[in-house]
Design a protein around this motif. Structure first.
Motif, mmCIF file in Angstrom:
data_model
loop_
_atom_site.group_PDB
_atom_site.id
_atom_site.type_symbol
_atom_site.label_atom_id
_atom_site.label_comp_id
_atom_site.label_asym_id
_atom_site.label_seq_id
_atom_site.Cartn_x
_atom_site.Cartn_y
_atom_site.Cartn_z
ATOM 1 N N GLY A 131 0.785 -1.225 0.000
ATOM 2 C CA GLY A 131 0.000 0.000 0.000
ATOM 3 C C GLY A 131 0.817 1.274 0.000
ATOM 4 O O GLY A 131 0.302 2.349 0.305
ATOM 5 N N HIS A 132 2.083 1.166 -0.349
ATOM 6 C CA HIS A 132 2.919 2.365 -0.407
ATOM 7 C C HIS A 132 3.704 2.384 -1.704
ATOM 8 O O HIS A 132 4.923 2.207 -1.712
ATOM 9 C CB HIS A 132 3.871 2.398 0.790
ATOM 10 C CG HIS A 132 3.160 2.574 2.086
ATOM 11 N ND1 HIS A 132 2.594 3.776 2.453
ATOM 12 C CD2 HIS A 132 2.904 1.708 3.097
ATOM 13 C CE1 HIS A 132 2.037 3.639 3.638
ATOM 14 N NE2 HIS A 132 2.193 2.394 4.039
ATOM 15 N N PRO A 133 3.004 2.605 -2.829
ATOM 16 C CA PRO A 133 3.676 2.532 -4.128
ATOM 17 C C PRO A 133 4.667 3.667 -4.337
ATOM 18 O O PRO A 133 4.662 4.658 -3.611
ATOM 19 C CB PRO A 133 2.524 2.646 -5.140
ATOM 20 C CG PRO A 133 1.278 2.791 -4.372
ATOM 21 C CD PRO A 133 1.611 3.016 -2.948
ATOM 22 N N ILE B 222 4.780 11.995 -1.103
ATOM 23 C CA ILE B 222 5.670 11.547 -0.039
ATOM 24 C C ILE B 222 5.250 12.151 1.296
ATOM 25 O O ILE B 222 5.202 11.470 2.318
ATOM 26 C CB ILE B 222 7.134 11.940 -0.348
ATOM 27 C CG1 ILE B 222 7.582 11.325 -1.682
ATOM 28 C CG2 ILE B 222 8.044 11.512 0.782
ATOM 29 C CD1 ILE B 222 7.777 9.842 -1.649
ATOM 30 N N LEU B 223 4.934 13.447 1.293
ATOM 31 C CA LEU B 223 4.599 14.121 2.543
ATOM 32 C C LEU B 223 3.357 13.534 3.200
ATOM 33 O O LEU B 223 3.206 13.570 4.420
ATOM 34 C CB LEU B 223 4.379 15.616 2.285
ATOM 35 C CG LEU B 223 5.649 16.417 1.999
ATOM 36 C CD1 LEU B 223 5.296 17.824 1.563
ATOM 37 C CD2 LEU B 223 6.529 16.447 3.232
ATOM 38 N N SER B 224 2.464 12.981 2.399
ATOM 39 C CA SER B 224 1.252 12.427 2.980
ATOM 40 C C SER B 224 1.544 11.143 3.733
ATOM 41 O O SER B 224 0.707 10.647 4.471
ATOM 42 C CB SER B 224 0.238 12.129 1.882
ATOM 43 O OG SER B 224 0.718 11.053 1.079
ATOM 44 N N GLY B 225 2.726 10.606 3.499
ATOM 45 C CA GLY B 225 3.044 9.340 4.157
ATOM 46 C C GLY B 225 2.686 8.131 3.322
ATOM 47 O O GLY B 225 2.966 7.000 3.698
ATOM 48 N N VAL B 226 2.054 8.370 2.191
ATOM 49 C CA VAL B 226 1.634 7.240 1.357
ATOM 50 C C VAL B 226 2.779 6.742 0.484
ATOM 51 O O VAL B 226 3.059 5.553 0.402
ATOM 52 C CB VAL B 226 0.440 7.641 0.459
ATOM 53 C CG1 VAL B 226 0.072 6.504 -0.466
ATOM 54 C CG2 VAL B 226 -0.747 8.024 1.321
ATOM 55 N N GLY B 227 3.453 7.677 -0.197
ATOM 56 C CA GLY B 227 4.457 7.302 -1.181
ATOM 57 C C GLY B 227 5.720 6.738 -0.553
ATOM 58 O O GLY B 227 6.086 7.068 0.573
ATOM 59 N N SER B 228 6.404 5.880 -1.309
ATOM 60 C CA SER B 228 7.628 5.277 -0.802
ATOM 61 C C SER B 228 8.857 5.734 -1.556
ATOM 62 O O SER B 228 9.967 5.619 -1.056
ATOM 63 C CB SER B 228 7.541 3.746 -0.898
ATOM 64 O OG SER B 228 7.280 3.375 -2.252
#
Lengths: 424, 310, 280
Positions: A186-188, A258-264
């Motif tokens: 869940g962190h593409p 990235i800042l949202s915490g989702v992206g890796s």
């Protein structure tokens, strides 16, 4: 009832107008900006302290020379329109910010700066080849002053990669191996295809690391090659591990990702890290910077190169050159870099490693970028045509077509046609 | 006579009023400032832009005259035709929505409701706020990560997964039309409100005594008397929508993949960002004939509605 | 003006108004909330966009007033919009009256010409116009905007006013002129008060368009103290790929709400004038 309301509106309107206009009416000169001897146009830096430092230096210079220097800033996206207007009207600022191949584009409008550059080279040593490409013409004359660039490392969420059981990516292949695993947790990863410099940059550097070129060093369109096909296939696979909205991503979207915490993972200058330290400390703690991915033909990076030019129509050419020399005095140049949080990176081969980079290990990797950096359309000869290709977003569009279903042949045919319109 | 609807400005015929030559002079003097201002600050630049479109000028390099080459090249450019189609579809959809919703809003705000004044002020907000701000806000609201729209729709149970607004051409186009409608609705509401206010009450009262229901009153009194104002507003909204720059530029930049361009944003990208001034000017000028045709058709409708209305 | 008394008739109307206001206002609610949220919560994707969980902060507003020239830009825009509106309305009233009332040779051509001007978008004109502006010596002065804004305000204003003037019976002026009044007197004292709804509409329209104009303001103005709201705020708060969202939304709200309040008063004003029986 009606009358009192009318009176009220009249009075209110008059009061409001009066309050707003009073300072102007009282002091007519307040409506006009004080006439400055020297004006500089640059972008609104995302670290406001850098702009403050620039203005401070301008003021100091002005005091010493008994002139006024004014620094105007605007949003990056508005720069092309502004530059065009200044050229069309042959009036405007004295010193302007130029990006990438704009120097070549505006060559006929710029003052040669060989003497200023010579002085800076004596002080710091030579510039990187790619910096020379940004400021010199093919004859070796300097038409702008290389100012800085913003290295764009891979921005990695180390904790997500660990969770997915993948090493931090060092090559494009290892990125492709890791990407599906990251998508599964869940962190593409996220790399954009929209109309923005960021899309141009990562796709062009990907192409270069596979040995694919849009235009060769003689100015011939050579995009139709097996290497290009390899890259198209690669990017297609990579795209499938990314969220679909990357098709429309501009410059700020991967930051938010990235800042949202989702992206890796993404490729971006350190602006994400700096913003995270302020607004998303957990992200800042868990992220790191890594070199750009390497491909079969090597490790390549490309990102915007910023130079300063002096318009030919400027009536203060000598003063402008002096100011440029002043900006590059080591004390000033270093102070300005420090003020930017290390984001502004010098274009000389040899430079002093400033404290701002030393104190944070996560910023160490950008010190090595000079060796990997190339101009965006390398190895194409620097010219206005290269800038046109960049600004028309031909490469992102070509890849966008491919990942959305077009065959390699179709995508390449389209890209080739667009390139030929510009390069012939 | 005083209650006749205003004829379209096209029919600038006065009804039997003899002018003295001094009055004619006064008349020209009164029109003078407008003509001077427009001629100097619009007419001259238009001619310059026209010339620009006939050259291969680039930013920083004055070009040479190449005749209609730019226009011919545009004719072969698929992105241009996609933009042309967008302009028609976006404008058609947005203006239709604004007309229907604007009329409904004007009718609502015309009613003697409590707090009506407050509503009228509030309804104007989308139009008052500079587009620079509101469109940025909408952009954030559509952003897939944070989209307020998606969040609301999901929480209302309408959709289960967020929509990728800016990634799918259809969704992106919908977003542009939505923001355009939102922004332009107050213009319709207020303009039509003024038109509604100009319709004398006696007509309605008379019709009511004659036994006409609200629908009949709407069809035979409101609409015909509102027609000229309505059509003027539609006309100007069409012009403003088709030449819009800000909304598309901030929301999608013309993407994804050049599918949401309008004339103004494509002209900007080609003319200023890529630096091909001549080609950019040619794109901008294309709006002119398109609008001319549209205006002509619209005015035909006006004239016919007037004849029918009397 | 009887208030709608019967509940069953009123309810659907109020419902309609509620729907209308929801559609037009929910972005503003969101903007307001965003302008009061801390940055940390702004970037939190789990957060409810309509509520503030981690405490209200006024820092965005404070930043706007302390660290940017926002008040100055506000004043600039107010000045430019007001002056442009006055110029546009005066010029349009004169032109519209002449075209509507006086039988001038070529009035049809003039009318169509003024309208045709409107078909040309500012995004096409701004580059050649910048040359004219520089030629007039107005570069980087607010006067450049005051002079150029009326060019896109006058066409619509003139057209609408022509339409309004034509609804006013000639007898009104004829009577006054028979009594010895001049045309201009008749215009100002007789026709204008009756055409008030049109005047107010045109004023609102002109002010609003000037208030939010971006293209010319960006091209003709460079120095920070001279910038208008849109140019200054977006230019200062969109820095590269970093957007200062809280401040941007705060700036937007402050740019909209006071003007809306003013308009709210005006709207009742012109309708009240109407109800006084000015038009018979």
């Amino acid at each position: 009832m009606k009358l009192t309301r009318r009176e009220f509106v009249k009075t209110a309107a008059a009061t409001a107008a009066g309050t707003a206009l009073w300072p102007f009416l009282r002091n007519a000169s307040a409506t006009a900006a004080p006439a400055a001897d020297l004006t500089v146009l640059t972008w609104s830096h995302f670290v406001p302290a850098a702009d403050d430092e620039l203005r401070r230096q301008a003021e100091a210079f002005g005091r010493a020379r008994r002139v006024t220097v004014r620094v105007d800033t605007l949003a990056m996206g508005d720069l092309p329109a502004k530059l065009a207007a200044e050229v069309e009207t042959q009036s405007g600022h004295d010193i302007v910010l130029l990006m990438n191949y704009s120097t070549a584009l505006f060559k006929s409008q710029l003052v040669p700066l060989n003497d200023v550059v010579a002085g800076v080279r004596r002080q710091y040593g030579d510039f990187w080849p790619f910096a020379r490409e940004a400021s010199q013409d093919v004859g070796g004359e300097w038409f702008s002053m290389p100012w800085f660039y913003t290295p764009a490392p891979g921005n990695v969420r180390v904790d997500y990669f660990k969770r997915a059981g993948a090493p931090t990516p060092d090559t494009w292949d290892s990125l492709l191996t890791a990407a599906p695993k990251l998508k599964a947790i869940g962190h593409p990863i996220g790399l954009g295809f929209g109309h923005h410099g960021d899309s141009n940059d990562w796709l062009l550097q990907c192409m270069a690391s596979f040995g694919a070129m849009a235009v060769d060093n003689k100015g011939r369109v050579v995009i139709n090659s097996p290497e290009t096909r390899r890259v198209l296939d690669y990017v297609r696979l990579l795209y499938n591990t990314m969220p679909p909205e990357v098709i429309g991503w501009g410059g700020a979207d991967n930051n938010r990702w990235i800042l949202s915490g989702v992206g890796s993972y993404t490729i971006n200058p350190i602006s994400i890290y700096v913003a995270a330290q302020r607004d998303a400390p957990e992200v800042a703690r868990n992220m790191d910077h890594v070199p750009p991915p390497a491909g079969p033909k090597g490790r390549f990076s490309t990102t915007t190169v910023y130079t300063l030019g002096v318009w030919r129509f400027s009536r203060q050419q000598a003063l402008a050159k002096e100011f440029l020399r002043y900006l590059f005095a080591p004390a000033n140049y270093h102070a300005w870099i420090e003020a930017s949080g290390g984001y502004n990176f010098p274009l000389m081969r040899e430079f002093e490693v400033l404290p701002v980079w030393k104190k944070d290990p996560k910023l160490q990797v950008i010190l090595k970028f000079g060796a990997w950096m190339h101009m965006a359309l390398w190895p194409a000869p620097p010219s206005g045509k290269a800038q046109q290709v960049y600004d028309s977003y031909i490469i992102p569009d070509m890849f966008a077509r491919a990942v959305r279903g077009a065959s390699n042949d179709d995508a390449i045919a389209w890209g080739e046609a667009q390139l030929r319109k510009i390069w012939g | 006579m005083s209650t006749k609807a205003a004829p379209a400005p096209r029919l600038l015929r006065s009804a039997g009023f003899w002018q003295t030559s001094r009055e004619a002079l006064a008349g020209y003097a009164m029109v003078g400032p407008a003509v001077l201002l427009l001629a100097g600050l619009v007419g001259v630049p238009i001619l310059m832009a026209l010339y620009l479109s006939l050259t291969n000028a680039q930013v920083g390099r004055p070009g040479v005259f190449i005749g209609l080459a730019n226009f011919l090249a545009l004719g072969r450019d698929s992105i241009f035709w996609a933009t042309f189609w967008n302009a028609l579809v976006f404008t058609g959809a947005a203006v239709s929505l604004k007309t229907v919703l604007g009329l409904a809003a004007a009718l609502l705000l015309h009613q003697p409701l409590v707090g009506r004044q407050v509503y009228r002020g509030l309804v104007l907000l989308p139009w008052i706020i500079p587009t620079a701000f509101s469109t940025l806000g909408w952009w954030w609201m559509f952003d897939p990560l944070y989209s307020v729209i998606n969040w609301t729709l999901i929480h209302l149970g309408v959709i289960s997964r967020g929509l990728p607004w800016m990634a799918e051409p259809v969704l992106a186009k919908t977003a542009v039309v939505m923001v355009n409608t939102w922004r332009g609705l107050p213009f319709f509401a207020v303009g039509l409100l003024a038109g509604l206010a100009a319709i004398p009450r006696e007509l309605y009262e008379a019709a009511q005594t004659d036994g006409a229901g609200p629908l009949a009153r709407f069809r035979f009194i409101t609409l015909p008397l509102l027609a000229p104002v309505l059509l003027t507003i539609i006309l100007f909204s069409t012009i403003m929508t088709i030449s819009d720059f800000n909304i598309v530029y901030v929301l999608t930049r013309g993407g994804p993949m050049n599918t949401t361009h309008m004339f103004a944003t494509l002209a900007y990208q080609v003319g200023l960002v890529s630096g091909e001034l001549g080609r950019g000017a040619a794109i901008s000028l294309f709006i002119f004939p398109v609008l001319l045709v549209g205006v002509f058709l619209l005015l035909r409708v006006v004239r016919r509605s007037e004849v029918a209305g009397t | 003006m009887r208030a709608v008394a019967c509940v069953s008739r009123a309810a659907p109307l109020y419902l309609g108004v509620a729907i209308l206001l929801t559609f037009t206002l929910f972005p503003f609610v969101w903007m307001g909330v965003t302008s009061l949220k801390t940055n940390a919560e702004l970037y939190n994707i789990e957060a409810n966009p309509f509520t503030i969980a981690r405490g209200i902060t006024l820092s965005h507003y404070a930043y706007l007033f302390a660290k940017t020239l926002y008040p100055r830009w506000y004043a600039n825009t107010l000045l430019v919009a007001s002056l442009s509106t006055v110029i546009a309305v005066v010029v349009s009233v004169l032109a519209a009256y002449a075209l509507a009332r006086l039988r001038l040779r070529g009035s049809e051509v003039l009318g169509t010409g003024i309208f045709a001007i409107y078909l040309v978008p500012t995004s096409l004109l701004f580059l050649p116009l910048s040359r004219v502006v520089v030629g007039l010596g107005l570069n980087d002065k607010l006067w450049s905007l005051v002079v150029t804004y009326p060019t896109f305000l006058i066409p619509f204003a003139t057209w609408l006013l022509i339409s309004y003037f034509r609804t006013i019976p000639r007898e009104l002026e004829e009577c006054a002129m028979v009594d010895g009044a001049s045309r201009l007197y008749a215009l100002v004292r007789i026709v204008l008060p009756v055409a008030l709804p049109g005047l107010v509409t045109v004023t609102i329209f002109s002010f609003t368009l000037s208030w939010g104009e971006l293209m010319y303001a960006l091209t003709f103005i460079s120095s920070s103290v001279q910038k208008t709201l849109s140019v200054g705020t977006v230019g200062e708060l969109v820095r590269g790929d970093v957007f200062y969202w809280g401040e941007l939304m705060a700036g937007g709200l402050l740019a909209a709400v006071p003007v809306a309040v003013l308009y709210a008063f005006l709207s009742e004003y012109y309708v009240a004038g109407l109800a006084a029986g000015a038009i018979k």
